[in-house]
Design a protein around this motif. Structure first.
Motif, mmCIF file in Angstrom:
data_model
loop_
_atom_site.group_PDB
_atom_site.id
_atom_site.type_symbol
_atom_site.label_atom_id
_atom_site.label_comp_id
_atom_site.label_asym_id
_atom_site.label_seq_id
_atom_site.Cartn_x
_atom_site.Cartn_y
_atom_site.Cartn_z
ATOM 1 N N ILE A 58 -6.873 6.010 5.724
ATOM 2 C CA ILE A 58 -6.041 5.431 4.670
ATOM 3 C C ILE A 58 -6.854 5.136 3.413
ATOM 4 O O ILE A 58 -6.287 4.752 2.396
ATOM 5 C CB ILE A 58 -5.296 4.170 5.153
ATOM 6 C CG1 ILE A 58 -6.269 3.116 5.683
ATOM 7 C CG2 ILE A 58 -4.267 4.541 6.207
ATOM 8 C CD1 ILE A 58 -5.598 1.806 6.078
ATOM 9 N N GLU A 63 -1.524 4.855 -3.971
ATOM 10 C CA GLU A 63 -0.763 3.628 -3.713
ATOM 11 C C GLU A 63 0.697 3.904 -3.369
ATOM 12 O O GLU A 63 1.243 3.302 -2.445
ATOM 13 C CB GLU A 63 -0.854 2.681 -4.911
ATOM 14 C CG GLU A 63 -2.248 2.124 -5.107
ATOM 15 C CD GLU A 63 -2.344 1.181 -6.284
ATOM 16 O OE1 GLU A 63 -1.430 0.348 -6.466
ATOM 17 O OE2 GLU A 63 -3.342 1.268 -7.022
ATOM 18 N N GLU A 64 1.321 4.813 -4.104
ATOM 19 C CA GLU A 64 2.731 5.120 -3.856
ATOM 20 C C GLU A 64 2.929 5.682 -2.451
ATOM 21 O O GLU A 64 3.909 5.377 -1.776
ATOM 22 C CB GLU A 64 3.264 6.123 -4.886
ATOM 23 C CG GLU A 64 3.210 5.633 -6.306
ATOM 24 C CD GLU A 64 1.825 5.816 -6.950
ATOM 25 O OE1 GLU A 64 1.011 6.617 -6.449
ATOM 26 O OE2 GLU A 64 1.556 5.129 -7.941
ATOM 27 N N PHE A 66 0.961 5.119 0.179
ATOM 28 C CA PHE A 66 0.718 4.033 1.130
ATOM 29 C C PHE A 66 1.985 3.184 1.279
ATOM 30 O O PHE A 66 2.434 2.905 2.395
ATOM 31 C CB PHE A 66 -0.451 3.163 0.663
ATOM 32 C CG PHE A 66 -0.860 2.106 1.650
ATOM 33 C CD1 PHE A 66 -1.903 2.340 2.531
ATOM 34 C CD2 PHE A 66 -0.213 0.881 1.698
ATOM 35 C CE1 PHE A 66 -2.293 1.358 3.448
ATOM 36 C CE2 PHE A 66 -0.587 -0.100 2.603
ATOM 37 C CZ PHE A 66 -1.626 0.147 3.483
ATOM 38 N N VAL A 67 2.564 2.791 0.155
ATOM 39 C CA VAL A 67 3.773 1.960 0.186
ATOM 40 C C VAL A 67 4.913 2.708 0.873
ATOM 41 O O VAL A 67 5.623 2.141 1.709
ATOM 42 C CB VAL A 67 4.167 1.519 -1.246
ATOM 43 C CG1 VAL A 67 5.535 0.850 -1.250
ATOM 44 C CG2 VAL A 67 3.108 0.582 -1.819
ATOM 45 N N ALA A 99 -2.144 -1.467 -0.563
ATOM 46 C CA ALA A 99 -2.117 -0.142 -1.208
ATOM 47 C C ALA A 99 -3.124 -0.093 -2.350
ATOM 48 O O ALA A 99 -3.849 0.896 -2.512
ATOM 49 C CB ALA A 99 -0.717 0.161 -1.718
ATOM 50 N N GLY A 103 -6.266 2.257 -1.857
ATOM 51 C CA GLY A 103 -6.174 3.322 -2.845
ATOM 52 C C GLY A 103 -7.363 3.381 -3.785
ATOM 53 O O GLY A 103 -7.714 4.432 -4.303
#
Length: 109
Positions: A58, A63-64, A66-67, A99, A103
């Motif tokens: 991870i 970030e997007e 991960f979310v 995230a 990230g």
């Protein structure tokens, strides 16, 4: 009594304000909070960014993405009981913080 049929386009336009208001704005995650919360994540996910034993990396994940992954676990669209439980107990702010933290990290070679 004569009923007028509404155009599907007009019906959609009538719902547009409701749809727009129901969308949650994207929030920037607090990296410091994410680092604090990450202690539990890195018991399984390697901080080095390597995939080990089928547990995905991870580190450096956008970030997007991960979310979106966490939301899919929360909605039980992805099948992993551990991750479903983890995602269910995290607030949107905590997910955004994680995230931002993960990230912002670069995988180690």
């Amino acid at each position: 009594m004569t009923r007028r049929r509404r155009s599907p386009a007009l019906a959609w336009l009538a719902l547009l304000p409701v749809a727009l208001l129901s969308q949650q704005p994207a929030q920037a995650g607090d990296r410091a909070l994410g680092e604090y919360l990450s202690a539990e994540c890195v018991t399984c996910h390697q901080i080095s960014g390597r995939q080990v034993g089928g547990i995905p990396a991870i580190i450096g994940l956008p970030e997007e993405a991960f979310v979106a992954l966490m939301e899919s676990y929360r909605r039980r669209e992805r099948d992993n009981q551990v991750m479903q439980a983890m995602a269910a107990r995290l607030s949107p702010e905590e997910v955004a913080a994680l995230a931002a933290y993960f990230g912002g990290l670069k995988p180690r070679n």
